[in-house]
Design a protein around this motif. Structure first.
Motif, PDB file in Angstrom:
ATOM      1  N   TYR A   1       0.833  -1.253  -0.077  1.00  0.00           N
ATOM      2  CA  TYR A   1      -0.004  -0.058  -0.106  1.00  0.00           C
ATOM      3  C   TYR A   1       0.819   1.026   0.011  1.00  0.00           C
ATOM      4  O   TYR A   1       2.002   1.048   0.076  1.00  0.00           O
ATOM      5  CB  TYR A   1      -0.955   0.095   1.047  1.00  0.00           C
ATOM      6  N   ASN A   2       0.327   2.241  -0.159  1.00  0.00           N
ATOM      7  CA  ASN A   2       1.153   3.494  -0.159  1.00  0.00           C
ATOM      8  C   ASN A   2       0.579   4.474   1.045  1.00  0.00           C
ATOM      9  O   ASN A   2      -0.180   4.312   1.990  1.00  0.00           O
ATOM     10  CB  ASN A   2       0.946   4.397  -1.665  1.00  0.00           C
ATOM     11  N   ASN A   3       1.181   5.690   0.938  1.00  0.00           N
ATOM     12  CA  ASN A   3       0.904   6.586   2.296  1.00  0.00           C
ATOM     13  C   ASN A   3      -0.398   7.125   1.996  1.00  0.00           C
ATOM     14  O   ASN A   3      -0.675   7.882   3.181  1.00  0.00           O
ATOM     15  CB  ASN A   3       2.043   7.732   2.082  1.00  0.00           C
ATOM     16  N   ASP A   4      -1.090   7.014   0.969  1.00  0.00           N
ATOM     17  CA  ASP A   4      -2.639   7.339   1.176  1.00  0.00           C
ATOM     18  C   ASP A   4      -3.572   6.343   2.172  1.00  0.00           C
ATOM     19  O   ASP A   4      -4.660   6.702   2.436  1.00  0.00           O
ATOM     20  CB  ASP A   4      -3.161   7.508  -0.234  1.00  0.00           C
TER      21      ASP A   4
ATOM     22  N   LYS B   1      -4.235   4.262   5.531  1.00  0.00           N
ATOM     23  CA  LYS B   1      -4.085   4.271   6.807  1.00  0.00           C
ATOM     24  C   LYS B   1      -4.661   3.021   7.542  1.00  0.00           C
ATOM     25  O   LYS B   1      -5.897   2.966   7.268  1.00  0.00           O
ATOM     26  CB  LYS B   1      -4.508   5.661   7.402  1.00  0.00           C
TER      27      LYS B   1
END
Length: 68
Positions: free
Chosen positions: A45-48, A50
């Motif tokens: 996953y990426n930083n977007d 949570k």
């Protein structure tokens, strides 16, 4: 006589329901969880994204996951 044959002998529907509930609860309490497969999960996953994680048994936990 076993707990699963007892409800069929009870004449009152409410009594049968109570006995079946007890039997189902006993079955759940006595159940054993044994994984029959060993999956390897790759979670990317990426930083977007949570609050996304894998449990120790490799289940994807997304209950509180949010995406920007």
């Amino acid at each position: 006589m076993t707990i699963t044959s007892t409800p069929t002998r009870a004449s009152e529907p409410s009594k049968r329901e109570e006995i079946y509930k007890e039997a189902m609860q006993q079955e759940m309490d006595d159940a054993v969880y044994i994984p029959i497969r060993n999956y390897e999960h790759l979670a990317v996953y990426n930083n977007d994204v949570k609050d996304f994680w894998l449990s120790p048994s490799n289940y994807l936990i997304i209950n509180e996951t949010t995406v920007k």
